[in-house]
Design a protein around this motif. Structure first.
Motif, PDB file in Angstrom:
ATOM      1  N   LYS A  70       0.785  -1.308   0.063  1.00  0.00           N
ATOM      2  CA  LYS A  70      -0.095   0.030  -0.078  1.00  0.00           C
ATOM      3  C   LYS A  70       0.959   1.181   0.056  1.00  0.00           C
ATOM      4  O   LYS A  70       0.554   2.224  -0.610  1.00  0.00           O
ATOM      5  CB  LYS A  70      -0.936   0.125   1.083  1.00  0.00           C
ATOM      6  CG  LYS A  70      -1.932  -1.141   1.222  1.00  0.00           C
ATOM      7  CD  LYS A  70      -3.027  -0.928   2.262  1.00  0.00           C
ATOM      8  CE  LYS A  70      -4.086  -2.049   2.433  1.00  0.00           C
ATOM      9  NZ  LYS A  70      -5.141  -1.810   3.149  1.00  0.00           N
ATOM     10  N   LEU A  71       2.031   1.367   0.872  1.00  0.00           N
ATOM     11  CA  LEU A  71       3.036   2.408   0.871  1.00  0.00           C
ATOM     12  C   LEU A  71       3.245   2.625  -0.567  1.00  0.00           C
ATOM     13  O   LEU A  71       3.614   3.781  -0.940  1.00  0.00           O
ATOM     14  CB  LEU A  71       3.889   2.044   1.812  1.00  0.00           C
ATOM     15  CG  LEU A  71       5.017   3.147   1.901  1.00  0.00           C
ATOM     16  CD1 LEU A  71       4.306   4.608   2.530  1.00  0.00           C
ATOM     17  CD2 LEU A  71       6.114   2.754   2.958  1.00  0.00           C
ATOM     18  N   SER A  94      -4.651   5.545   2.980  1.00  0.00           N
ATOM     19  CA  SER A  94      -6.081   5.484   3.189  1.00  0.00           C
ATOM     20  C   SER A  94      -6.651   6.160   1.850  1.00  0.00           C
ATOM     21  O   SER A  94      -7.843   5.789   1.674  1.00  0.00           O
ATOM     22  CB  SER A  94      -6.778   6.172   4.329  1.00  0.00           C
ATOM     23  OG  SER A  94      -6.632   7.505   4.400  1.00  0.00           O
ATOM     24  N   LYS A  95      -5.954   6.771   1.107  1.00  0.00           N
ATOM     25  CA  LYS A  95      -6.397   7.432  -0.136  1.00  0.00           C
ATOM     26  C   LYS A  95      -5.658   6.634  -1.325  1.00  0.00           C
ATOM     27  O   LYS A  95      -5.116   7.699  -2.157  1.00  0.00           O
ATOM     28  CB  LYS A  95      -6.279   8.997   0.028  1.00  0.00           C
ATOM     29  CG  LYS A  95      -7.159   9.498   1.090  1.00  0.00           C
ATOM     30  CD  LYS A  95      -7.222  10.982   1.301  1.00  0.00           C
ATOM     31  CE  LYS A  95      -7.834  11.565   2.161  1.00  0.00           C
ATOM     32  NZ  LYS A  95      -7.923  13.004   2.562  1.00  0.00           N
ATOM     33  N   ILE A  96      -5.248   5.720  -1.359  1.00  0.00           N
ATOM     34  CA  ILE A  96      -4.451   5.088  -2.622  1.00  0.00           C
ATOM     35  C   ILE A  96      -4.763   5.315  -3.810  1.00  0.00           C
ATOM     36  O   ILE A  96      -4.131   5.804  -4.645  1.00  0.00           O
ATOM     37  CB  ILE A  96      -4.082   3.550  -2.252  1.00  0.00           C
ATOM     38  CG1 ILE A  96      -3.491   3.146  -1.056  1.00  0.00           C
ATOM     39  CG2 ILE A  96      -3.421   3.041  -3.311  1.00  0.00           C
ATOM     40  CD1 ILE A  96      -3.358   1.770  -0.725  1.00  0.00           C
ATOM     41  N   SER A  97      -6.136   5.359  -3.979  1.00  0.00           N
ATOM     42  CA  SER A  97      -6.531   5.571  -5.494  1.00  0.00           C
ATOM     43  C   SER A  97      -6.447   6.931  -5.874  1.00  0.00           C
ATOM     44  O   SER A  97      -6.482   7.175  -7.027  1.00  0.00           O
ATOM     45  CB  SER A  97      -8.236   5.406  -5.410  1.00  0.00           C
ATOM     46  OG  SER A  97      -8.673   6.282  -4.478  1.00  0.00           O
ATOM     47  N   ASN A  98      -6.320   8.038  -5.051  1.00  0.00           N
ATOM     48  CA  ASN A  98      -6.166   9.450  -5.364  1.00  0.00           C
ATOM     49  C   ASN A  98      -4.566   9.729  -5.551  1.00  0.00           C
ATOM     50  O   ASN A  98      -3.999  10.500  -6.107  1.00  0.00           O
ATOM     51  CB  ASN A  98      -6.913  10.474  -4.467  1.00  0.00           C
ATOM     52  CG  ASN A  98      -8.231  10.081  -4.510  1.00  0.00           C
ATOM     53  OD1 ASN A  98      -8.769  10.020  -5.229  1.00  0.00           O
ATOM     54  ND2 ASN A  98      -8.772  10.447  -3.003  1.00  0.00           N
ATOM     55  N   GLY A 254       1.153  -6.235   6.814  1.00  0.00           N
ATOM     56  CA  GLY A 254       1.754  -4.748   7.361  1.00  0.00           C
ATOM     57  C   GLY A 254       1.306  -4.866   8.854  1.00  0.00           C
ATOM     58  O   GLY A 254       1.974  -3.772   9.703  1.00  0.00           O
ATOM     59  N   TYR A 255       0.637  -5.665   9.533  1.00  0.00           N
ATOM     60  CA  TYR A 255      -0.159  -5.597  10.959  1.00  0.00           C
ATOM     61  C   TYR A 255       0.849  -6.611  11.619  1.00  0.00           C
ATOM     62  O   TYR A 255       0.860  -7.585  11.222  1.00  0.00           O
ATOM     63  CB  TYR A 255      -1.543  -5.587  10.908  1.00  0.00           C
ATOM     64  CG  TYR A 255      -2.380  -4.589  10.250  1.00  0.00           C
ATOM     65  CD1 TYR A 255      -2.316  -3.351  10.887  1.00  0.00           C
ATOM     66  CD2 TYR A 255      -2.709  -4.774   9.016  1.00  0.00           C
ATOM     67  CE1 TYR A 255      -3.088  -2.531  10.227  1.00  0.00           C
ATOM     68  CE2 TYR A 255      -3.605  -3.959   8.197  1.00  0.00           C
ATOM     69  CZ  TYR A 255      -3.751  -2.558   8.840  1.00  0.00           C
ATOM     70  OH  TYR A 255      -4.238  -1.663   8.373  1.00  0.00           O
TER      71      TYR A 255
END
Length: 264
Positions: A70-71, A94-98, A254-255
Motif C-alpha cells: 500500500k505504501l 487510506s487514499k491510495i486511489s487518489n 503490514g500488521y
C-alpha cells in the motif's frame, strides 16, 4: 514597647493571621482537574517521511505499521521498490486511489552529496536485474520465496520472557537464549532489510516470505546476511550479543500478529 502600643501590635498580628486563613481556604476550595482527566496536548500525525541513508521501503513500512504494498502504491513506486535518500514518501495509505501514481520528491540541491551516488546505483541496477532474469528465468518463481511447503520454526532455542500484547505495545516476543546464539530464519524468503536504522530494534533483519508475510529479528550483535539475499529456512542470519536476548516479530498485511500462533 509602651503599654499603649501593645494592643495595636496585637490587632495587627491578628489581622495578618486572618488574612492568611482566608487565602488558604480560598486555595483549598479550588477544584483542580486531576491529571488523568486533563486532555493531552494535540499531537501532529506524521504524514510524510523523508528517506534516510540505509532505509528501504520495507523498513519504512515497518516503522509506521504499514503494508509495504500500500505504501508503494500510494507513492507510485513499482517493484523492485527502489527509493532514494532525500525522497519524500506519503504515509497516508487510506487514499491510495487518489495518490497511487504520485511520488513527492525532495530537491536534489539539498542532497548534493548523496544524490549522485543514489542515482548511479539506481541507473546501474536495472541492467543487472534484467541480465539476471534473462540468465535465470526461473528465479522469480522459486519456491524458496513463495513456497507453501513449510511451517514456521523458532529462530532460536530459548524461553519467552515477554509475550505479544498489542494493548501493552508489545508487537512481538522477546526470547532469552544464550550468549552469541545463532539466529536462524524462521521461514524461507528474501532479506529486504539488514541494518540498524529503526529506533528500538538495534541491528535488525527483515525477511519477506510472501506478498503478505514478513518476519523481523532484532537485538542482534552481528548481521550475517545482506539485503536481496535469498535465505532458506533455518539458515543462520545473525548472532546475538552476550546478553543472549532477541526480539522477534511477524507481520501479516503490514500488521503485527502473535508469533506464537505461527511458530511450531
Amino acid at each position: 514597647m509602651t503599654t499603649k502600643s501593645a494592643p495595636l501590635v496585637s490587632r495587627f498580628v491578628s489581622a495578618l493571621a486572618l488574612t492568611a486563613i482566608i487565602l488558604v481556604t480560598g486555595c483549598s476550595s479550588h477544584n483542580a482537574a486531576p491529571v488523568s482527566s486533563r486532555s493531552a496536548p494535540p499531537s501532529d500525525r506524521i504524514s510524510v517521511h523523508q528517506v534516510e541513508s540505509g532505509e528501504t521501503l520495507y523498513s519504512i513500512a515497518w516503522r509506521y505499521d504499514l503494508d509495504f504494498r500500500k505504501l508503494a502504491r500510494a507513492n507510485g513506486i513499482r517493484d523492485p521498490f527502489v527509493i532514494s535518500r532525500g525522497q519524500l514518501l506519503l504515509l497516508d495509505t487510506s487514499k491510495i486511489s487518489n495518490t497511487a501514481a504520485k511520488t513527492v520528491n525532495k530537491s536534489v540541491a539539498k542532497t548534493k552529496i548523496a544524490a549522485p551516488n543514489v542515482k548511479s546505483r539506481v541507473a546501474a541496477n536495472p541492467p543487472a536485474v534484467t541480465k539476471n532474469l534473462a540468465n535465470k528465468p526461473k528465479s522469480t518463481s522459486s519456491p524458496v520465496v513463495y513456497g507453501t511447503n513449510w511451517q514456521w520454526k523458532w529462530p532460536i532455542n530459548g524461553k519467552i520472557v515477554e509475550s505479544y500484547s498489542l494493548p501493552k505495545l508489545h508487537k512481538g516476543i522477546k526470547i532469552k537464549s544464550v550468549s552469541r546464539a545463532a539466529v536462524r530464519s524462521s521461514a524461507p524468503g528474501i532479506v529486504v532489510y539488514a541494518g540498524e536504522g529503526l529506533r528500538g530494534y538495534g541491528k535488525l533483519v527483515i525477511i519477506k516470505h510472501s506478498e503478505i508475510l514478513l518476519s523481523a529479528y532484532a537485538y542482534n550483535d552481528q548481521i550475517m546476511v545482506r539485503e536481496g539475499q535469498r535465505v532458506r529456512q533455518t539458515d543462520i542470519i545473525s548472532r546475538l550479543g552476550s546478553d543472549g536476548t532477541m526480539y522477534f516479530e511477524i507481520r501479516k498485511d503490514g500488521y503485527p500478529v502473535d508469533p506464537e500462533a505461527y511458530l511450531k
